[in-house]
Write a protein that holds these residues in place. Structure first.
Motif, PDB file in Angstrom:
ATOM      1  N   LEU A  36       9.272 -22.196  21.303  1.00  0.00           N
ATOM      2  CA  LEU A  36      10.006 -21.803  20.594  1.00  0.00           C
ATOM      3  C   LEU A  36      11.185 -22.965  20.549  1.00  0.00           C
ATOM      4  N   VAL A  37      11.406 -23.622  19.164  1.00  0.00           N
ATOM      5  CA  VAL A  37      12.212 -24.680  19.187  1.00  0.00           C
ATOM      6  C   VAL A  37      13.896 -24.476  19.853  1.00  0.00           C
ATOM      7  N   ARG A  38      14.184 -23.246  19.719  1.00  0.00           N
ATOM      8  CA  ARG A  38      15.430 -22.759  20.422  1.00  0.00           C
ATOM      9  C   ARG A  38      15.537 -23.181  21.697  1.00  0.00           C
ATOM     10  N   GLN A  39      14.345 -22.420  22.349  1.00  0.00           N
ATOM     11  CA  GLN A  39      14.388 -22.743  23.881  1.00  0.00           C
ATOM     12  C   GLN A  39      14.168 -24.018  24.283  1.00  0.00           C
ATOM     13  N   GLU A  40      13.389 -24.826  23.386  1.00  0.00           N
ATOM     14  CA  GLU A  40      13.097 -26.366  23.678  1.00  0.00           C
ATOM     15  C   GLU A  40      14.673 -26.976  24.118  1.00  0.00           C
ATOM     16  N   ILE A  41      15.257 -26.742  22.980  1.00  0.00           N
ATOM     17  CA  ILE A  41      16.576 -27.531  22.700  1.00  0.00           C
ATOM     18  C   ILE A  41      17.667 -26.814  24.028  1.00  0.00           C
ATOM     19  N   GLU A  42      17.654 -25.709  24.080  1.00  0.00           N
ATOM     20  CA  GLU A  42      18.533 -25.069  25.080  1.00  0.00           C
ATOM     21  C   GLU A  42      18.139 -25.248  26.512  1.00  0.00           C
ATOM     22  N   ALA A  43      16.900 -25.363  26.720  1.00  0.00           N
ATOM     23  CA  ALA A  43      16.282 -25.984  28.065  1.00  0.00           C
ATOM     24  C   ALA A  43      16.910 -27.217  28.448  1.00  0.00           C
ATOM     25  N   GLU A  44      17.214 -28.100  27.526  1.00  0.00           N
ATOM     26  CA  GLU A  44      17.803 -29.495  27.716  1.00  0.00           C
ATOM     27  C   GLU A  44      19.510 -29.160  27.928  1.00  0.00           C
ATOM     28  N   GLY A  45      19.956 -28.148  27.682  1.00  0.00           N
ATOM     29  CA  GLY A  45      21.407 -27.914  28.084  1.00  0.00           C
ATOM     30  C   GLY A  45      22.016 -28.113  26.783  1.00  0.00           C
ATOM     31  N   ALA A  46      21.255 -28.351  25.456  1.00  0.00           N
ATOM     32  CA  ALA A  46      22.026 -28.633  24.158  1.00  0.00           C
ATOM     33  C   ALA A  46      22.285 -27.455  23.305  1.00  0.00           C
ATOM     34  N   GLU A  47      23.134 -27.287  22.536  1.00  0.00           N
ATOM     35  CA  GLU A  47      23.583 -26.382  21.726  1.00  0.00           C
ATOM     36  C   GLU A  47      22.436 -26.469  20.580  1.00  0.00           C
ATOM     37  N   TYR A  48      21.750 -25.197  20.234  1.00  0.00           N
ATOM     38  CA  TYR A  48      20.914 -25.150  19.180  1.00  0.00           C
ATOM     39  C   TYR A  48      21.525 -24.563  17.691  1.00  0.00           C
ATOM     40  N   ARG A  94      11.316 -25.150   4.275  1.00  0.00           N
ATOM     41  CA  ARG A  94      11.589 -26.025   4.945  1.00  0.00           C
ATOM     42  C   ARG A  94      12.765 -25.915   5.658  1.00  0.00           C
ATOM     43  N   CYS A  95      12.915 -26.422   6.859  1.00  0.00           N
ATOM     44  CA  CYS A  95      13.790 -25.936   7.708  1.00  0.00           C
ATOM     45  C   CYS A  95      14.277 -27.010   8.783  1.00  0.00           C
ATOM     46  N   LEU A  96      15.657 -27.020   9.206  1.00  0.00           N
ATOM     47  CA  LEU A  96      16.007 -28.320  10.056  1.00  0.00           C
ATOM     48  C   LEU A  96      16.574 -27.373  11.157  1.00  0.00           C
ATOM     49  N   HIS A  97      15.972 -28.068  12.558  1.00  0.00           N
ATOM     50  CA  HIS A  97      16.519 -27.836  13.843  1.00  0.00           C
ATOM     51  C   HIS A  97      17.518 -28.755  14.371  1.00  0.00           C
ATOM     52  N   LEU A  98      18.573 -28.265  14.991  1.00  0.00           N
ATOM     53  CA  LEU A  98      19.462 -29.444  15.213  1.00  0.00           C
ATOM     54  C   LEU A  98      19.890 -29.038  16.789  1.00  0.00           C
ATOM     55  N   ALA A  99      20.149 -30.232  17.914  1.00  0.00           N
ATOM     56  CA  ALA A  99      20.565 -30.241  18.961  1.00  0.00           C
ATOM     57  C   ALA A  99      21.614 -30.754  19.197  1.00  0.00           C
ATOM     58  N   ASN A 100      23.002 -29.857  19.474  1.00  0.00           N
ATOM     59  CA  ASN A 100      24.324 -30.792  19.569  1.00  0.00           C
ATOM     60  C   ASN A 100      24.759 -31.306  18.033  1.00  0.00           C
ATOM     61  N   GLY A 101      24.304 -30.582  17.141  1.00  0.00           N
ATOM     62  CA  GLY A 101      24.481 -31.082  15.766  1.00  0.00           C
ATOM     63  C   GLY A 101      23.717 -32.392  15.276  1.00  0.00           C
ATOM     64  N   SER A 130      14.431 -18.649  12.416  1.00  0.00           N
ATOM     65  CA  SER A 130      13.453 -19.736  11.782  1.00  0.00           C
ATOM     66  C   SER A 130      12.134 -19.008  11.690  1.00  0.00           C
ATOM     67  N   PRO A 131      11.341 -19.498  10.845  1.00  0.00           N
ATOM     68  CA  PRO A 131       9.912 -19.138  10.771  1.00  0.00           C
ATOM     69  C   PRO A 131       9.285 -19.237  12.047  1.00  0.00           C
ATOM     70  N   ASN A 132       9.455 -20.232  12.856  1.00  0.00           N
ATOM     71  CA  ASN A 132       8.902 -20.505  14.273  1.00  0.00           C
ATOM     72  C   ASN A 132       9.076 -19.173  15.111  1.00  0.00           C
ATOM     73  N   GLU A 133      10.464 -18.760  15.168  1.00  0.00           N
ATOM     74  CA  GLU A 133      10.668 -17.519  15.912  1.00  0.00           C
ATOM     75  C   GLU A 133      10.056 -16.231  15.471  1.00  0.00           C
ATOM     76  N   TRP A 134      10.211 -16.244  13.965  1.00  0.00           N
ATOM     77  CA  TRP A 134       9.837 -14.897  13.501  1.00  0.00           C
ATOM     78  C   TRP A 134       8.418 -14.716  13.750  1.00  0.00           C
ATOM     79  N   LEU A 135       7.619 -15.752  13.425  1.00  0.00           N
ATOM     80  CA  LEU A 135       6.164 -15.680  13.446  1.00  0.00           C
ATOM     81  C   LEU A 135       5.551 -15.428  14.848  1.00  0.00           C
ATOM     82  N   VAL A 136       6.489 -15.893  15.966  1.00  0.00           N
ATOM     83  CA  VAL A 136       6.201 -15.567  17.343  1.00  0.00           C
ATOM     84  C   VAL A 136       6.247 -14.373  17.592  1.00  0.00           C
TER      85      VAL A 136
END
Length: 226
Positions: free
Chosen positions: A80-92, A122-129, A156-162
């Motif tokens: 999950l892209v959200r988890q990747e980003i938050e695991a680094e301590g960044a805001e998703y 088409r989507c964009l995932h951001l970390a700390n903006g 995101s479709p990533n989360e929804w499909l999982v």
């Protein structure tokens, strides 16, 4: 009665200790089942796991041998892209750029083996903006009809499909490339900047579920384990 995991671990120990040498035949399932006091199906499951890992080779009517050149299996977990980003301590943060039903390009239709219109997101995932990943995804509504009812504005479709779409097979490809003009604009990069691209097609049985192209700016690191 030994579990399939205990049987698998004992077989791995014997192979590592050269009690069963490379190229040697492994005892038949019936013999192993008697030895371990387990059902033949349990032994078969353990052998299947070892075969998938490349430790043994199985041939119909020819039995099972220890592999001469074992191939370790790299396992890729769909993150999950959200988890990747938050695991680094960044805001998703997530932004939906477009959602359309349209006829897919020839390459997408060939890769999925489908005709007709697909759901294109088409989507964009951001970390700390800052842009972290551009997601360009095609979903087959015949396999995932619920996707047509989802706006994907808040998830995101990533989360929804999982959460909503199981799959039984996935094909992965990874490569370095140069960002196209549109990818560069979305990721805030100069056109032609080097990027890391991951593509993934998933299937449920013979039915294609989705094909996604994930584009990462410089600095992204892919990690897996053996």
């Amino acid at each position: 009665m030994a579990t399939f995991r205990a049987i698998k671990e004992e077989m791995e120990r014997r192979i590592a200790a050269r009690e069963w040498e490379p190229g040697a035949m492994i005892p038949a399932e019936e013999e192993l089942a008697r030895e371990f006091g387990s059902a033949r199906a349990t032994v078969n499951r353990a052998l299947q796991e070892l075969a998938r890992a490349g430790v043994v080779e199985r041939k119909r009517k020819a039995g099972t041998r220890v592999s001469l050149h074992p191939v370790r299996e790299a396992r890729f977990v769909i993150p999950l892209v959200r988890q990747e980003i938050e695991a680094e301590g960044a805001e998703y943060r997530y932004a939906l750029l477009s959602r359309e039903m349209e006829r897919a390009p020839d390459l997408v239709r060939a890769r999925l083996g489908v005709e007709g219109e697909l759901l294109h997101l088409r989507c964009l995932h951001l970390a700390n903006g800052a842009p972290f990943q551009f997601e360009d995804r095609w979903i087959n509504p015949a396999a995932v009809p619920g996707a047509l009812e989802e706006s994907f504005a808040g998830i995101s479709p990533n989360e929804w499909l999982v959460r909503n779409s199981p799959f039984s097979q996935a094909d992965f490809s990874f490569r370095a490339a140069r960002a196209s003009r549109s990818e560069a604009e979305i990721l805030g990069l100069p056109e032609g900047e080097a990027v890391f691209i991951a593509e993934r097609a998933t299937f449920i049985g013979d039915a294609p579920v989705t094909l996604v192209r994930l584009v990462h700016p410089p600095g992204y690191v892919l990690r897996t384990s053996l």
